[in-house]
Design an enzyme around this catalytic site. Structure first.
Site, PDB file in Angstrom:
ATOM      1  N   SER A   9      -6.322   8.093  -4.375  1.00 49.50           N
ATOM      2  CA  SER A   9      -5.627   7.519  -5.574  1.00 49.50           C
ATOM      3  C   SER A   9      -6.836   7.072  -6.660  1.00 49.50           C
ATOM      4  O   SER A   9      -6.793   6.385  -7.447  1.00 49.50           O
ATOM      5  CB  SER A   9      -5.349   5.676  -5.318  1.00 49.50           C
ATOM      6  OG  SER A   9      -3.971   6.802  -4.667  1.00 49.50           O
ATOM      7  N   SER A  12      -3.167   7.177  -7.446  1.00 49.95           N
ATOM      8  CA  SER A  12      -2.624   5.536  -8.108  1.00 49.95           C
ATOM      9  C   SER A  12      -3.378   4.770  -9.081  1.00 49.95           C
ATOM     10  O   SER A  12      -2.532   4.008 -10.113  1.00 49.95           O
ATOM     11  CB  SER A  12      -1.593   4.513  -6.687  1.00 49.95           C
ATOM     12  OG  SER A  12      -2.943   4.169  -5.896  1.00 49.95           O
ATOM     13  N   LYS A  14      -8.093  -3.171 -10.980  1.00 49.74           N
ATOM     14  CA  LYS A  14      -7.177  -2.335  -9.992  1.00 49.74           C
ATOM     15  C   LYS A  14      -6.068  -3.835  -9.608  1.00 49.74           C
ATOM     16  O   LYS A  14      -7.200  -4.510  -8.532  1.00 49.74           O
ATOM     17  CB  LYS A  14      -7.318  -1.425  -8.890  1.00 49.74           C
ATOM     18  CG  LYS A  14      -6.097  -0.524  -8.496  1.00 49.74           C
ATOM     19  CD  LYS A  14      -5.924   0.423  -8.068  1.00 49.74           C
ATOM     20  CE  LYS A  14      -4.580   1.490  -6.946  1.00 49.74           C
ATOM     21  NZ  LYS A  14      -5.033   1.773  -6.124  1.00 49.74           N
TER      22      LYS A  14
END
Lengths: 96, 495
Positions: free
Chosen positions: B185, B161, B86
């Site tokens: 997330s 997210s 990420k």
């Protein structure tokens, strides 16, 4: 509690954010909704309840006191938006 | 598309000498090239460096094979396995943006501990994935750069997210990726994309080099396609880190040891008072079915209560923005990141932050600043922290009676783009089932337990006691073996 447009402007300034009038318009009702939702916490009796700031408090986390080199200056300056080769440059802080 | 190989299958194949690390890296890069135009999972693909790294590993492969005493030794590290991070995890020399304009050109001079550990484990980093700006969001729609599409339904969000990481794994572009979980997330995008995501116990995995959002809640964890694969990755990234003073003293474990397939005697807690409102019927049915699968196999189902979980979202949306408002004060245009010039220092700060941050980030900074401001601190921030204590106590009580708690990961399957983004509070309520674990610091996993009529994945969430990932993984693995359905692979993505 309703958050007025003036409060939005004031708090944005505290957070060093310049928000457009258009954003102030949409933020005031949205923030009011969120804060009003959060007000349900007022309904709960919290007498004698300690606040939790961290799930597992670790106390006095120390490292050994050994000097170590930090990152070299040129590495740090490589990410600086403006520099004079030795230092980061910013607009004048003091007037006059 | 045919079945995607797992980490385990890749390692077994390399151990047998059938494939080389560069075969897998090349395949991963080819898949990204073919598919990601439709998905938008990657913000940056690290093609050249990944291939160089993989070829170096090719040269080590003979020695690696020779050192394997038994075939199961091949899973001791992640030799030659391609993966994605990420883009809120710093990678030395490789741009890291947190999907924010303010860090658009930032090149970290150091790597996050998790990145270092995966390199030491001989994994190959192929790219950085999309996220909601600074990990603030539940749909990845808040990225300043691009949308990410759900591989199972391109008109739906991938969740967030860590939407880019979950979508990259679901679409077969990488066998695993790391995400970060502050309020769900990792788990919610894993549920939306039909893959498996683990939020470890707070402190289990070092946060050093993770771009901070809410420091008392943030935790890094793996996303992969099997329980065994997430266990293999978790083993590599866990452990104490002197560079993160909040990292727990506990050392890492071989989490695969608990994957016995046995669920007899396991006590599964079911929270009756939480399911009441707003949960999609198909989600409810899929969760009930998953629980009966476990109980049919000999697990004991016990009812537990989490009476304060109804207040979790309220507590979280004060605590997290408060911490964020403080953490994000560092983006001032002085030392790194974007700067917008102004006449005075103050004007430079305001212009930089106003042009650099997106609206959701500003919204949270303003809420956080408000909640921390004098006169409101006691009414909001302190109460939110007291609620955290009560939520933690609820879990302590519940875990007296059970070993894991089962519930949905999200109230509904993946929603459409724009469906919730107009009303921030509606989007926040999406996190109702995931937030309590962050407030209490507990480990959790989301794994597929069904698909909706529209073919959208549904996630089962299992939560455990602090530092008891082993039991959570044992229950998840047991369910995965028993569940009797195969999560369909996304199709029609190539070309």
């Amino acid at each position: 509690m309703k958050i007025s447009e003036d409060v939005v402007r004031h708090v944005a300034h505290l957070a060093r954010l310049a928000v457009s009038e258009e954003d102030v318009h949409s933020l005031a009702p949205q923030l009011s909704n969120i804060i009003e939702y959060a007000e349900q916490l007022q309904r709960v009796d919290m007498t004698g309840v300690d606040p939790t700031s961290h799930p597992f408090p670790l106390e006095n986390v120390l490292r050994s006191d050994e000097p170590k080199l930090g990152l070299p200056r040129e590495v740090i300056l490589a990410n600086a938006p403006d520099d004079d080769g030795e230092q980061i440059r910013v607009p004048a802080v003091l007037e006059g | 598309m045919k079945e995607f190989p797992t980490i385990k299958q890749m390692l077994t194949s390399m151990a047998a000498g059938e494939t080389q690390p560069s075969d897998w890296t090349r395949q991963s890069l080819t898949n990204i090239q073919k598919i990601d135009g439709k998905i938008g999972a990657f913000l940056r693909v690290n093609e050249e460096q990944a291939l160089i790294h993989a070829r170096q590993l090719d040269e080590m492969a003979v020695r690696w094979r020779k050192n394997l005493v038994s075939p199961s030794d091949s899973t001791r590290d992640l030799f030659g396995i391609p993966y994605a991070l990420k883009d809120n995890m710093c990678t030395k020399g490789v741009g890291t943006t947190a999907a924010s304009r303010i860090l658009e050109n930032y090149i970290p001079p150091y790597s996050a501990t998790v990145a270092e550990k995966l390199t030491q484990a001989n994994g190959v980093m192929v790219g950085k994935t999309n996220l909601d700006e600074f990990a603030m969001g539940s749909s990845t729609e808040n990225s300043a750069f691009q949308k990410t599409h759900n591989p199972h339904h391109l008109n739906r969000v991938p969740g967030g997210s860590s939407g880019g990481s979950a979508a990259a794994v679901a679409a077969g572009m990488v066998p695993f990726a790391l995400g970060s979980d502050t309020g769900g997330s990792i788990r919610q995008p894993a549920a939306f994309c039909g893959v498996i995501g683990v939020k470890p116990t707070y402190g289990r995995v070092s946060r050093f080099g993770l771009i901070a959002f809410a420091s008392s809640l943030d935790q890094i964890g793996p996303i992969a396609r099997t329980v065994e694969d997430v266990a293999l990755v978790l083993r590599q990234i866990s452990g104490h880190d002197p560079l993160d003073s909040t990292s727990a003293p506990a050392s890492t474990e071989d989490f695969t040891r608990s994957l016995t397939g046995e669920v007899k005697e396991l006590r599964i807690g079911v929270v009756r008072d939480m399911n009441a409102e707003g949960v999609n019927d198909q989600v409810k049915a899929a969760i009930d079915k998953a629980i009966s699968v476990l109980s049919d196999a000999g697990a004991q189902v016990v009812e537990v209560t989490l009476p304060h979980s109804a207040y979790a979202v309220a507590s979280y949306y004060l605590v997290a923005p408060a911490e964020a408002s403080s953490n994000l004060a560092r983006y001032d245009g002085v030392r790194y990141g974007r700067r917008v010039e102004g006449e005075t220092l103050l004007e430079m700060y305001e212009k930089t932050r106003s042009e650099g941050f997106g609206l959701e980030v500003k919204r949270r900074i303003i809420i956080g600043t408000y909640a921390l401001s004098s006169g409101y601190y006691d009414a909001y921030y302190k109460r939110a922290q007291q609620m955290r204590t009560l939520i933690r106590q609820d879990f302590d009580d519940a875990f007296q009676k059970c070993d894991v708690i089962a519930m949905p990961t999200a109230p509904s399957p993946a929603f459409a783009f724009g469906e919730k983004s107009a009303d921030p509070l509606q989007m926040y309520l999406e996190d109702i089932f995931t937030i309590p674990a962050n407030l209490a610091g507990l480990p959790g996993i989301s794994l597929p337990c069904g698909v909706s009529d529209e073919g959208l994945p549904i996630g089962l969430q299992l939560l455990g006691k602090a530092f008891d990932e082993s039991t959570v993984l044992r229950a998840a693995y047991g369910y995965e073996q028993l569940r009797g359905f195969v999560m369909p692979f996304p199709h029609g993505l190539e070309g």
